[in-house]
Write a protein that holds these residues in place. Structure first.
Motif, PDB file in Angstrom:
ATOM      1  N   GLY A 265     -23.581 -20.613  12.878  1.00 36.88           N
ATOM      2  CA  GLY A 265     -23.532 -20.816  11.429  1.00 36.88           C
ATOM      3  C   GLY A 265     -23.793 -19.540  10.653  1.00 36.88           C
ATOM      4  N   ALA A 266     -24.705 -18.688  11.167  1.00 36.47           N
ATOM      5  CA  ALA A 266     -24.976 -17.424  10.490  1.00 36.47           C
ATOM      6  C   ALA A 266     -23.750 -16.517  10.515  1.00 36.47           C
ATOM      7  N   VAL A 267     -23.022 -16.508  11.643  1.00 36.23           N
ATOM      8  CA  VAL A 267     -21.798 -15.709  11.733  1.00 36.23           C
ATOM      9  C   VAL A 267     -20.758 -16.208  10.734  1.00 36.23           C
ATOM     10  N   GLY A 281     -24.173 -28.116  -1.771  1.00 41.53           N
ATOM     11  CA  GLY A 281     -24.282 -29.570  -1.834  1.00 41.53           C
ATOM     12  C   GLY A 281     -23.343 -30.263  -0.861  1.00 41.53           C
ATOM     13  N   ALA A 282     -22.101 -29.760  -0.763  1.00 31.50           N
ATOM     14  CA  ALA A 282     -21.143 -30.369   0.161  1.00 31.50           C
ATOM     15  C   ALA A 282     -21.609 -30.223   1.601  1.00 31.50           C
ATOM     16  N   LEU A 283     -22.142 -29.054   1.947  1.00 29.76           N
ATOM     17  CA  LEU A 283     -22.639 -28.844   3.304  1.00 29.76           C
ATOM     18  C   LEU A 283     -23.863 -29.717   3.585  1.00 29.76           C
ATOM     19  N   ALA A 284     -24.751 -29.853   2.591  1.00 25.62           N
ATOM     20  CA  ALA A 284     -25.933 -30.698   2.780  1.00 25.62           C
ATOM     21  C   ALA A 284     -25.543 -32.157   2.983  1.00 25.62           C
ATOM     22  N   VAL A 312     -24.966 -25.815  12.756  1.00 28.82           N
ATOM     23  CA  VAL A 312     -24.008 -24.914  12.112  1.00 28.82           C
ATOM     24  C   VAL A 312     -23.968 -25.161  10.608  1.00 28.82           C
ATOM     25  N   VAL A 313     -23.870 -26.438  10.222  1.00 28.92           N
ATOM     26  CA  VAL A 313     -23.805 -26.791   8.804  1.00 28.92           C
ATOM     27  C   VAL A 313     -25.088 -26.357   8.089  1.00 28.92           C
ATOM     28  N   GLU A 314     -26.225 -26.582   8.710  1.00 28.02           N
ATOM     29  CA  GLU A 314     -27.494 -26.192   8.098  1.00 28.02           C
ATOM     30  C   GLU A 314     -27.569 -24.682   7.893  1.00 28.02           C
ATOM     31  N   SER A 315     -27.139 -23.922   8.896  1.00 26.74           N
ATOM     32  CA  SER A 315     -27.214 -22.461   8.802  1.00 26.74           C
ATOM     33  C   SER A 315     -26.279 -21.917   7.726  1.00 26.74           C
ATOM     34  N   VAL A 316     -25.038 -22.419   7.667  1.00 24.07           N
ATOM     35  CA  VAL A 316     -24.101 -21.960   6.632  1.00 24.07           C
ATOM     36  C   VAL A 316     -24.621 -22.337   5.246  1.00 24.07           C
ATOM     37  N   SER A 317     -25.186 -23.541   5.120  1.00 24.49           N
ATOM     38  CA  SER A 317     -25.743 -23.978   3.847  1.00 24.49           C
ATOM     39  C   SER A 317     -26.892 -23.078   3.403  1.00 24.49           C
ATOM     40  N   ASP A 318     -27.771 -22.716   4.352  1.00 21.16           N
ATOM     41  CA  ASP A 318     -28.881 -21.824   4.025  1.00 21.16           C
ATOM     42  C   ASP A 318     -28.376 -20.462   3.562  1.00 21.16           C
ATOM     43  N   THR A 319     -27.367 -19.940   4.261  1.00 22.05           N
ATOM     44  CA  THR A 319     -26.816 -18.633   3.893  1.00 22.05           C
ATOM     45  C   THR A 319     -26.200 -18.677   2.497  1.00 22.05           C
ATOM     46  N   ALA A 320     -25.430 -19.740   2.217  1.00 22.06           N
ATOM     47  CA  ALA A 320     -24.810 -19.871   0.902  1.00 22.06           C
ATOM     48  C   ALA A 320     -25.861 -20.013  -0.187  1.00 22.06           C
ATOM     49  N   GLY A 321     -26.882 -20.830   0.044  1.00 23.11           N
ATOM     50  CA  GLY A 321     -27.942 -21.005  -0.948  1.00 23.11           C
ATOM     51  C   GLY A 321     -28.704 -19.719  -1.212  1.00 23.11           C
ATOM     52  N   THR A 322     -29.008 -18.964  -0.149  1.00 25.99           N
ATOM     53  CA  THR A 322     -29.708 -17.692  -0.329  1.00 25.99           C
ATOM     54  C   THR A 322     -28.857 -16.700  -1.104  1.00 25.99           C
TER      55      THR A 322
END
Length: 412
Positions: A265-267, A281-284, A312-322
């Motif tokens: 997800g980070a990649v 929101g969509a990822l969450a 994967v979804v959690e990691s991408v969501s965290d990256t987008a939120g940050t």
């Protein structure tokens, strides 16, 4: 940026090594699992009240100096703890005091290091840089947890604290050689910062956060997901060892898949160019639906299939939120906004696990996963519907006065 990423990997590995060993150390001293949880809460508690002050300090002081000093102080704390452990002079009271001091320094160190990394890339590459940071964090977490067992087994508990101290010194040594990239967002420091001292208080950061709808929406989405989901180390542990009749080895496999999904997800998150609250929101919501499916898993094999996309979804969501959090505020307010976010995140971190534990007591692990996922998905859907209604039916504004004639404009 490459040097900064290497330094962060070393520092994260040392930090996770110390955190892993600290839990074992508390158990050795007290024999109490409750005391272990208390030590973690004591270290996190300063962020509840002091993060806004730490963020204001980061906005006012030069970031490189602030980050270097905070890293050096964390090294001193780690070396002090290691020495006391080696001499067998560490008691629970002293450990709690050192944990609290670590938490206080971290309220300045966390936003300083986050924003310092942003200075090393052009503004348009910030989302990618934040994704790289998430990748480094997850890799350091895996390396630190693995090294903790090896270090303690061969060299003893004190060695893990010494290693963490040296990791902080490595970061401190790298910082003086970092230079801002061309096109990076520059921090206002020196005389300009002193002239605007009245604009550098905590209240300005709080006021900006409260008046910014997208930041409030981001806080709401992240908060509801943090309380009713995400604590997979707790919910999945009970699910695997309970209804799915697995053991510690089975949960270790689940944890490994979660970590691997976080790296993937980070990649993927590093490839984001325009992250938004709507994407978060969509990822969450997607993660909530996967969580519901995980709660219904009939076997460990099915659960493992679901765990990877959940991570994967959690990691991408965290990256987008940050990325949203660090790019939305103007440069001179970013430290204080991160400070406000740190205080809010501490509330979730301290309140989420007990609330989820109570939910599991009432509904069981499957019920907690299903109920939590349903609450997250329903909350995000409701917020989306309300936002659309406000957008479609805006509040009527007073009619504008007719434009003046050209001759009158010239006379005016």
């Amino acid at each position: 940026m490459r040097w900064w990423s290497v330094a962060n990997f070393v520092s994260n590995a040392g930090t996770w090594m110390q955190l892993t060993v600290q839990n074992l150390l508390v158990l050795q001293i007290t024999g109490s699992a409750a005391a272990t949880g208390l030590s973690m809460s004591v270290q996190a508690a300063p962020a509840l009240l002091m993060s806004v002050l730490g963020g204001a300090a980061v906005d006012r002081w030069p970031r490189r100096l602030t980050a270097a000093v905070s890293q050096a102080l964390l090294a001193v704390i780690a070396f002090t703890t290691a020495t006391l452990v080696a001499l067998d002079r560490l008691d629970m009271t002293t450990l709690m005091v050192l944990a609290a001091v670590t938490g206080m320094v971290a309220t300045v160190d966390n936003p300083a290091c986050a924003l310092l990394g942003n200075d090393l890339v052009p503004a348009e590459d910030l989302p990618s840089a934040i994704g790289v940071g998430a990748l480094v964090f997850n890799a350091g977490r895996l390396a630190g947890a693995a090294l903790a067992g090896v270090t303690v087994g061969f060299l003893g508990t004190a060695a893990a604290y010494f290693a963490n101290g040296f990791s902080f010194l490595f970061v401190t040594a790298v910082i003086p050689f970092l230079r801002p990239a061309a096109g990076a967002v520059r921090q206002v420091t020196g005389r300009a910062a002193r002239r605007s001292r009245s604009d550098m208080g905590v209240r300005e950061g709080l006021a900006f956060f409260v008046r910014r709808p997208r930041l409030l929406a981001l806080a709401g989405v992240t908060g509801i997901a943090a309380v009713f989901g995400r604590n997979y180390g707790l919910t999945l542990a009970v699910l695997v060892t309970g209804p799915l009749a697995g053991g510690a080895g089975a949960f270790g496999t689940v944890s490994t898949v979660l970590a691997a999904g976080g790296i993937v997800g980070a990649v993927l998150g590093a490839r984001l160019r325009r992250p938004s609250v709507r994407l978060v929101g969509a990822l969450a919501a997607t993660g909530a639906l996967l969580q519901i499916a995980a709660g219904l898993s009939p076997s460990l094999a099915v659960l493992l299939v679901l765990v990877l996309p959940m991570a994967v979804v959690e990691s991408v969501s965290d990256t987008a939120g940050t990325a949203v959090l660090q790019t939305d505020p103007p440069a001179h307010l970013r430290g204080r906004v991160l400070g406000v976010w740190g205080s809010i995140g501490t509330v979730w971190g301290l309140g989420g696990p007990p609330a989820l534990g109570l939910l599991m007591e009432l509904a069981g692990p499957r019920g907690a996963l299903i109920t939590g996922g349903a609450v997250i998905a329903a909350s995000i859907a409701s917020g989306h519907v309300l936002h659309r209604r406000r957008t479609v039916n805006p509040v009527a504004l007073p009619a504008k006065a007719p434009a003046p004639q050209p001759a009158l404009q010239t006379a005016a």
